[in-house]
Scaffold this motif. Sequence first.
Motif, PDB file in Angstrom:
ATOM      1  N   GLY A  68      48.743  65.533  58.625  1.00 41.31           N
ATOM      2  CA  GLY A  68      49.368  66.789  58.228  1.00 41.31           C
ATOM      3  C   GLY A  68      50.074  67.529  59.353  1.00 41.31           C
ATOM      4  O   GLY A  68      50.567  68.632  59.152  1.00 41.31           O
ATOM      5  N   ASP A  69      50.152  66.932  60.546  1.00 38.33           N
ATOM      6  CA  ASP A  69      50.788  67.616  61.677  1.00 38.33           C
ATOM      7  C   ASP A  69      52.135  66.963  61.984  1.00 38.33           C
ATOM      8  O   ASP A  69      52.193  65.917  62.629  1.00 38.33           O
ATOM      9  CB  ASP A  69      49.856  67.536  62.897  1.00 38.33           C
ATOM     10  N   ILE A  70      53.218  67.598  61.533  1.00 34.96           N
ATOM     11  CA  ILE A  70      54.528  66.958  61.740  1.00 34.96           C
ATOM     12  C   ILE A  70      54.957  67.009  63.203  1.00 34.96           C
ATOM     13  O   ILE A  70      55.934  66.382  63.589  1.00 34.96           O
ATOM     14  CB  ILE A  70      55.644  67.542  60.834  1.00 34.96           C
ATOM     15  N   ASN A  71      54.222  67.753  64.030  1.00 38.15           N
ATOM     16  CA  ASN A  71      54.552  67.780  65.456  1.00 38.15           C
ATOM     17  C   ASN A  71      53.690  66.852  66.296  1.00 38.15           C
ATOM     18  O   ASN A  71      53.746  66.890  67.524  1.00 38.15           O
ATOM     19  CB  ASN A  71      54.439  69.213  65.988  1.00 38.15           C
ATOM     20  N   ASP A  72      52.889  66.039  65.646  1.00 39.54           N
ATOM     21  CA  ASP A  72      52.046  65.120  66.403  1.00 39.54           C
ATOM     22  C   ASP A  72      52.936  64.219  67.286  1.00 39.54           C
ATOM     23  O   ASP A  72      53.892  63.617  66.808  1.00 39.54           O
ATOM     24  CB  ASP A  72      51.235  64.254  65.429  1.00 39.54           C
ATOM     25  N   PRO A  73      52.600  64.115  68.589  1.00 42.59           N
ATOM     26  CA  PRO A  73      53.466  63.367  69.508  1.00 42.59           C
ATOM     27  C   PRO A  73      53.530  61.867  69.212  1.00 42.59           C
ATOM     28  O   PRO A  73      54.480  61.187  69.625  1.00 42.59           O
ATOM     29  CB  PRO A  73      52.841  63.625  70.880  1.00 42.59           C
ATOM     30  N   LEU A  74      52.553  61.335  68.505  1.00 36.33           N
ATOM     31  CA  LEU A  74      52.610  59.916  68.137  1.00 36.33           C
ATOM     32  C   LEU A  74      53.454  59.741  66.881  1.00 36.33           C
ATOM     33  O   LEU A  74      54.261  58.812  66.771  1.00 36.33           O
ATOM     34  CB  LEU A  74      51.200  59.340  67.925  1.00 36.33           C
ATOM     35  N   LEU A  75      53.290  60.680  65.962  1.00 36.60           N
ATOM     36  CA  LEU A  75      54.099  60.643  64.737  1.00 36.60           C
ATOM     37  C   LEU A  75      55.582  60.714  65.075  1.00 36.60           C
ATOM     38  O   LEU A  75      56.393  59.957  64.542  1.00 36.60           O
ATOM     39  CB  LEU A  75      53.706  61.809  63.816  1.00 36.60           C
ATOM     40  N   LYS A  76      55.920  61.622  66.007  1.00 30.92           N
ATOM     41  CA  LYS A  76      57.337  61.803  66.354  1.00 30.92           C
ATOM     42  C   LYS A  76      57.979  60.523  66.893  1.00 30.92           C
ATOM     43  O   LYS A  76      59.190  60.362  66.822  1.00 30.92           O
ATOM     44  CB  LYS A  76      57.477  62.910  67.396  1.00 30.92           C
ATOM     45  N   GLN A  77      57.173  59.633  67.440  1.00 25.66           N
ATOM     46  CA  GLN A  77      57.728  58.383  67.977  1.00 25.66           C
ATOM     47  C   GLN A  77      58.105  57.391  66.878  1.00 25.66           C
ATOM     48  O   GLN A  77      58.863  56.465  67.122  1.00 25.66           O
ATOM     49  CB  GLN A  77      56.726  57.726  68.941  1.00 25.66           C
ATOM     50  N   VAL A  78      57.545  57.593  65.686  1.00 22.30           N
ATOM     51  CA  VAL A  78      57.752  56.596  64.619  1.00 22.30           C
ATOM     52  C   VAL A  78      58.379  57.153  63.345  1.00 22.30           C
ATOM     53  O   VAL A  78      58.751  56.395  62.456  1.00 22.30           O
ATOM     54  CB  VAL A  78      56.402  55.922  64.229  1.00 22.30           C
ATOM     55  N   LEU A  79      58.488  58.482  63.248  1.00 19.50           N
ATOM     56  CA  LEU A  79      58.956  59.099  62.010  1.00 19.50           C
ATOM     57  C   LEU A  79      60.478  59.040  61.890  1.00 19.50           C
ATOM     58  O   LEU A  79      61.191  59.604  62.715  1.00 19.50           O
ATOM     59  CB  LEU A  79      58.490  60.567  61.977  1.00 19.50           C
ATOM     60  N   PRO A  80      61.006  58.346  60.858  1.00 21.11           N
ATOM     61  CA  PRO A  80      62.456  58.305  60.671  1.00 21.11           C
ATOM     62  C   PRO A  80      62.981  59.696  60.292  1.00 21.11           C
ATOM     63  O   PRO A  80      62.400  60.369  59.439  1.00 21.11           O
ATOM     64  CB  PRO A  80      62.628  57.328  59.500  1.00 21.11           C
ATOM     65  N   LEU A  81      64.058  60.119  60.950  1.00 27.67           N
ATOM     66  CA  LEU A  81      64.610  61.452  60.718  1.00 27.67           C
ATOM     67  C   LEU A  81      66.082  61.384  60.340  1.00 27.67           C
ATOM     68  O   LEU A  81      66.800  60.495  60.795  1.00 27.67           O
ATOM     69  CB  LEU A  81      64.502  62.303  61.998  1.00 27.67           C
ATOM     70  N   GLY A  82      66.529  62.363  59.567  1.00 25.68           N
ATOM     71  CA  GLY A  82      67.940  62.466  59.191  1.00 25.68           C
ATOM     72  C   GLY A  82      68.851  62.499  60.413  1.00 25.68           C
ATOM     73  O   GLY A  82      69.979  62.003  60.381  1.00 25.68           O
ATOM     74  N   LEU A  83      68.341  63.068  61.514  1.00 23.03           N
ATOM     75  CA  LEU A  83      69.126  63.166  62.757  1.00 23.03           C
ATOM     76  C   LEU A  83      69.623  61.814  63.271  1.00 23.03           C
ATOM     77  O   LEU A  83      70.581  61.751  64.042  1.00 23.03           O
ATOM     78  CB  LEU A  83      68.242  63.784  63.863  1.00 23.03           C
ATOM     79  N   GLU A  84      68.972  60.744  62.842  1.00 23.47           N
ATOM     80  CA  GLU A  84      69.358  59.423  63.350  1.00 23.47           C
ATOM     81  C   GLU A  84      70.739  58.984  62.863  1.00 23.47           C
ATOM     82  O   GLU A  84      71.331  58.059  63.406  1.00 23.47           O
ATOM     83  CB  GLU A  84      68.296  58.375  62.950  1.00 23.47           C
ATOM     84  N   ALA A  85      71.238  59.666  61.835  1.00 24.02           N
ATOM     85  CA  ALA A  85      72.565  59.318  61.321  1.00 24.02           C
ATOM     86  C   ALA A  85      73.677  59.991  62.125  1.00 24.02           C
ATOM     87  O   ALA A  85      74.855  59.680  61.952  1.00 24.02           O
ATOM     88  CB  ALA A  85      72.662  59.723  59.854  1.00 24.02           C
ATOM     89  N   VAL A  86      73.306  60.888  63.027  1.00 25.97           N
ATOM     90  CA  VAL A  86      74.303  61.617  63.823  1.00 25.97           C
ATOM     91  C   VAL A  86      74.956  60.694  64.851  1.00 25.97           C
ATOM     92  O   VAL A  86      74.269  59.939  65.534  1.00 25.97           O
ATOM     93  CB  VAL A  86      73.634  62.821  64.546  1.00 25.97           C
ATOM     94  N   GLN A  87      76.274  60.727  64.921  1.00 24.60           N
ATOM     95  CA  GLN A  87      77.001  59.965  65.944  1.00 24.60           C
ATOM     96  C   GLN A  87      77.272  60.902  67.119  1.00 24.60           C
ATOM     97  O   GLN A  87      77.825  61.971  66.930  1.00 24.60           O
ATOM     98  CB  GLN A  87      78.350  59.467  65.385  1.00 24.60           C
ATOM     99  N   THR A  88      76.869  60.497  68.309  1.00 20.53           N
ATOM    100  CA  THR A  88      77.059  61.357  69.482  1.00 20.53           C
ATOM    101  C   THR A  88      77.954  60.620  70.469  1.00 20.53           C
ATOM    102  O   THR A  88      77.700  59.458  70.780  1.00 20.53           O
ATOM    103  CB  THR A  88      75.697  61.646  70.145  1.00 20.53           C
ATOM    104  N   PRO A  89      79.007  61.278  70.981  1.00 21.81           N
ATOM    105  CA  PRO A  89      79.871  60.613  71.958  1.00 21.81           C
ATOM    106  C   PRO A  89      79.051  60.138  73.162  1.00 21.81           C
ATOM    107  O   PRO A  89      78.155  60.850  73.624  1.00 21.81           O
ATOM    108  CB  PRO A  89      80.853  61.721  72.395  1.00 21.81           C
ATOM    109  N   GLY A  90      79.347  58.934  73.633  1.00 20.86           N
ATOM    110  CA  GLY A  90      78.613  58.408  74.791  1.00 20.86           C
ATOM    111  C   GLY A  90      77.375  57.619  74.405  1.00 20.86           C
ATOM    112  O   GLY A  90      76.770  56.974  75.243  1.00 20.86           O
ATOM    113  N   TYR A  91      76.985  57.674  73.128  1.00 16.93           N
ATOM    114  CA  TYR A  91      75.823  56.912  72.664  1.00 16.93           C
ATOM    115  C   TYR A  91      76.305  55.645  71.980  1.00 16.93           C
ATOM    116  O   TYR A  91      77.182  55.691  71.131  1.00 16.93           O
ATOM    117  CB  TYR A  91      74.961  57.762  71.717  1.00 16.93           C
TER     118      TYR A  91
END
Length: 342
Positions: free
Chosen positions: A72-95
Amino acid sequence: MIPVSSSSVQLPTQKTSADTPWQQLFSESLLTPEQLVQRLALPETLLTEIKQANELFQLRVPEPYLDRIKKGDINDPLLKQVLPLGLEAVQTPGYVTDPLQEKDSNPIPGLVHKYKSRVLLITAGACAINCRYCFRRHFEYQGNAISSERLEQISSYLMQHPEINEVILSGGDPLATSDYRLQKIVSKLESTPHIKRLRIHTRLPVVIPQRVTEQLVSLLKGSRLKTVWVLHINHPQEIDDQVTRVSRNLKDNGMLVLNQSVILRGINDNMTILAALSEALSEADILPYYLHTFDPVTGAAHFNVSDQEAIKLWQALQAELPGFLLPKLVREIPGKPSKTLL
Ligand SMILES: *Cc1c(COP(=O)(O)O)cnc(C)c1O
Ligand code: SF4
């Protein structure tokens, strides 16, 4: 290669993963977004974006790692390493999709020769966990995993390069293959007289400690090659009793156990956490080796910590720790003869 079935995943309701064979934990690590949300009591509202990002890079978390995540902790540091996020669809120059430009130093598929005395072998294509920040998240593993025929080619390459004294098994995760296949690879390397060391870059002993079987330990212990392990742990909460038992066992069998971490925004970009990580590693008989700055891979820009910030953090860490618990702060710059110290 491990046969992986994503269709018939049954999550154990009782926490009994300690006794489950690693192959089963491995094949059950491919979760559906629904299973993740249910297992960790996450808000249902996350489902849409988890599903979207799951299409870009598949969700994968094995049970022993899930056990260490706070429900139930969306800020868990282990969860954050594996949780797929909408942000992954963002295109960033230089990446980019291949930030380390490994394609340029791939003389044989499956072999990366960038640094003079050591080569890296892509030993297996899969991982037991899919880390959202991984610089290999877009890597073409097809055609890169080592077949017996490839192994012969690699062996003759090594024969022609007496300057190489160390072979690094990497991946994917090199332990995502059977002990039988590892035995074949190790025997082949042993037959090349100038190879002295075998290095294993792996996250499997951390995420599925059961992977370090007695058979694997005796295989390596019996080899004339000196074995060096480089684990990948980013946060002290990843180290539990099982991980500690495994690393101590490796050390007790004469092997060197090191760790590398990546600085990740919102996960460990904090002096207190990094100091606690070094202390926890020391408790588990693991020595901090590298602290990597982030590689600019498409879809993971939200994890980035600037070099400037990383250097500041590292300096604060230096004032906190004995020198032998201080990892080297490095960046990998394509075309350089080694990692670059910052
Ligand atoms: C990091 C890396 C190595 C190992 O470098 P060390 O500094 O010896 O740890 C070897 N080959 C490749 C391609 C690498 O990326
Ligand atoms: S285990 Fe390593 S190679 Fe595999 S996804 Fe995680 S960071 Fe990438």
